[in-house]
Design a protein around this motif. Sequence first.
Motif, PDB file in Angstrom:
ATOM      1  N   ALA A  37       6.220  -1.819   6.200  1.00 60.03           N
ATOM      2  CA  ALA A  37       5.101  -1.837   6.737  1.00 60.03           C
ATOM      3  C   ALA A  37       4.041  -2.751   6.156  1.00 60.03           C
ATOM      4  N   THR A  38       3.348  -3.483   7.101  1.00 58.97           N
ATOM      5  CA  THR A  38       2.278  -4.501   6.534  1.00 58.97           C
ATOM      6  C   THR A  38       0.856  -3.976   6.714  1.00 58.97           C
ATOM      7  N   LYS A  39      -0.062  -4.236   6.040  1.00 59.48           N
ATOM      8  CA  LYS A  39      -1.560  -4.129   5.992  1.00 59.48           C
ATOM      9  C   LYS A  39      -2.059  -5.217   6.657  1.00 59.48           C
ATOM     10  N   MET A  40      -1.869  -6.500   6.395  1.00 63.82           N
ATOM     11  CA  MET A  40      -2.415  -7.691   6.885  1.00 63.82           C
ATOM     12  C   MET A  40      -0.997  -8.541   7.736  1.00 63.82           C
ATOM     13  N   HIS A 736       1.920   0.237  18.068  1.00 67.24           N
ATOM     14  CA  HIS A 736       2.093   0.221  16.570  1.00 67.24           C
ATOM     15  C   HIS A 736       1.889   1.706  16.141  1.00 67.24           C
ATOM     16  N   ARG A 737       2.564   1.912  15.166  1.00 62.45           N
ATOM     17  CA  ARG A 737       2.511   3.381  14.467  1.00 62.45           C
ATOM     18  C   ARG A 737       2.040   3.207  13.018  1.00 62.45           C
ATOM     19  N   SER A 738       1.411   4.282  12.658  1.00 59.67           N
ATOM     20  CA  SER A 738       1.115   4.467  10.970  1.00 59.67           C
ATOM     21  C   SER A 738       1.300   5.905  10.806  1.00 59.67           C
ATOM     22  N   GLY A 741      -2.400   7.371   7.825  1.00 60.32           N
ATOM     23  CA  GLY A 741      -3.752   7.332   8.465  1.00 60.32           C
ATOM     24  C   GLY A 741      -4.510   6.228   8.824  1.00 60.32           C
ATOM     25  N   GLY A 742      -3.742   5.031   9.024  1.00 57.70           N
ATOM     26  CA  GLY A 742      -3.916   3.887   9.493  1.00 57.70           C
ATOM     27  C   GLY A 742      -4.197   2.741   8.653  1.00 57.70           C
ATOM     28  N   VAL A 743      -3.742   3.026   7.271  1.00 56.53           N
ATOM     29  CA  VAL A 743      -3.427   1.905   6.174  1.00 56.53           C
ATOM     30  C   VAL A 743      -2.711   0.930   6.501  1.00 56.53           C
ATOM     31  N   THR A 744      -1.462   1.402   6.927  1.00 55.61           N
ATOM     32  CA  THR A 744      -0.608   0.313   7.262  1.00 55.61           C
ATOM     33  C   THR A 744       0.194   0.461   8.578  1.00 55.61           C
ATOM     34  N   TRP A 745       0.479  -0.359   9.334  1.00 52.64           N
ATOM     35  CA  TRP A 745       1.014  -0.307  10.472  1.00 52.64           C
ATOM     36  C   TRP A 745       2.435  -0.986  10.581  1.00 52.64           C
TER      37      TRP A 745
END
Length: 784
Positions: A37-40, A736-738, A741-745
């Motif tokens: 997963a990637t944050k940016m 999109h799935r995390s 808690g929404g840090v990475t998707w």
Amino acid sequence: MNKNQIIVLSGLLAGLAGLVAGCGGGDGAGSAAGIGATKMGAPAPVKATRWASVKFGGGGYVPGLIYHPTSPDVLYARTDIGGAYRWDAATNAWVAITDGFGPTEGFHHGSETMALDPNDDKRVYMSTGMYLSENPNARLYISTDRGDNWQYVNLPFSAGSNNQGRAVGERLMVDPNKPSILFYATRANGLWKSADYGQTWNQVSSLSSHNMSKAEIEGVFWSGVVGVEQVIFDTSTKGTGNATQTIYTAVAPDYANVAGLTHNMYKTTDGGATWTGIAVPEDVKGFIVPHMVRNKDGMMYVAFTKDTGPGAGGPSRLYKFDGANWTLLRKFDTQQWVNFGMGGLSVSGTGASTRIALGVSNSWGNYDGMPAVQLSDDAGATWREIAAMAPHLPDSGFYGWIDDVEIDPKNPDHILHVHGGGVWETKNASAAKPTWTNASEGIEEVATKALTAPPPGANYTLLRAALDVGTAVQTELFKSPTRGSWGMFNSTYGVDMAWSNPAYIATTGSPGWNTPNVAGAYSTDSGVTWKGFATNHPDALGNTSDASNLAVTKTGHVVWAPSHAAPAYTTDNGATWTYTNLPALNHMGIDRAYKVVADRKNPNKVYAYNSGGSWWTQWGETAHFYTSTDGGRTFTESVSFPSKSWTVDFFASSIAVNPNAEGDIWVADGLNILHSVDSGATWTKLNVTTPIWGNGQWTPDVYGATSITLGKAPADAKYSSSIYLAGVIGNVWGVHRSDDGGVTWTRFNDDKHQFGGMGTLAADQTVPGRLYLSGGGRGVLFSY
């Protein structure tokens, strides 16, 4: 209102700019193994996700069936809002062929007409554009592999796949002798021709060069602009390389009156260079021609009906035409309680033994011999009814909209017809009493408004509220639901259950014809039986539209938010309703309401979100979030809600709660994801979503965050729920799935599975990774 009227009102805005983005999942195409997963940046796809339909079975209108004339089992179905399907004889089911349509193609997820190349059974043409206008906004989609892949060209005119008259067809035809030539009979712009396989188009000005103005279209919009009504190539040859010279077309009175055309039908014998009017019988002048077909022996069969359709009323006539003479074969005159029109028409065989199948429209009832599908085996000399007969009355829900009938070119005993809820077929049409079965397997065309997944332990899997069919309680995903609010509502818009007692379900919708005072109902036995609330929210009957929704806090306790109204609550199962302290919403020319959601951990807490209206109302109203701690009686506004500078359409925003933590709230406001862990007192903006903007537009082509939901998390998750978002992350639109808690998707779908638009998400609370979503007129899909 029927589905078509409702969708015109609620879907126009969504179609204009893809306001309600679609989503789906994939078979792994384009995924890269080992990428986390990637944050940016662009989110990496998760492991290949498979998707299937939550079965309702049909559910929507199929205006046209299109057979290839020579290749066995090559058959397509076009729908008005839910894409197109190809028949798969191996599985005896329909396969969706437009699921790759993305968030900007929702307006093109209905097909006005389809055409097949008689010389190449893999080449398919499909025109799209849901609503007619004076603007050239239609498209022609072209496939050379039976719909597995599409390319499109913009057409220089408009189409109306979901307008009245959408069963007229087929408007688009391929010249069987020179398949590079196509003719298109448009609604408002006359007849058009392409000489290069649909790539470029020119108006056939020799027939008419008139283009209907906005005023001319609006003058007959609700009854339906029909325009030019089909093209028939008068030939039994194909592949000669020479363009067919003799061609027929028909013209409806709406276009003829403004274009100065004086005939119902026209004929050319020089490939369209010149046209000659054909005098039709006096008793059908000014009628609609829903279908006309050419038999192999050259005889033309033409149906005439007074009204536009779908389900057009009469009077009506069926004639045959040999090029000079008209012969009446069948007629229905308007009498008291009788107003039968004609819709579908198909022929097989030649000469005196020609088999004719005729669909009778606007025939409502439930009696032996009621006209539905009439059959003649002697070229129209005698007729018998083959569909509405006593053995089949329990299944005769197909009457009324028999607007297309097709005889299988390879088996004349196999006849199919459409209706308001899918397709039916018989394989023994010659029998004294043919057997009919539902042939809608694979077609899912329910327009879904709300989805709710129950807590673990419920004896059902999913609740779904939808236009036209009401609220369904899904106990098995691969079987049609047997529980539901059947017959109580024309449509339903919101549904919820008591988290502590999921057997208690409440729903809201527009009243049915036999329940004119019921705008809300409840069930205490998981949807087996239903009762209308003893009284309605005081404003409910005057505000029954798509945005209406409700929240259940516990058994008998409901907070109801009709469109534009101040929400009200009941603590006695609807015997009384009391307004909350929330103000009513201003009318802005769009459908809107408070979104109300109950906290799943603390039934005293209820949340209300006003998205503000829409993008053009930003100077008049802003978004607001409210919290109640007394079961929905009184609400307090969150002064720190960060979305006050942004307003968005009701249908492009959502609110969800984490069922595993009190006060844990997520909002998708069209632009951003907003998160609160203290019941809305303070908020965090995630800053991971970005709308996709067009050039010089005030509103995005694709909103950044439109629907959000939470479901069962995997065992190793860092957050108590999996979060699913329909939106744009890293300039990639999708689901999109995390799990943290929404840090990475991670992206949860691929480009082959976007379903032409999506309105709402729900996630399973028992099975990790199981997501439910509503496609653009594609019913409900789920991941597995």
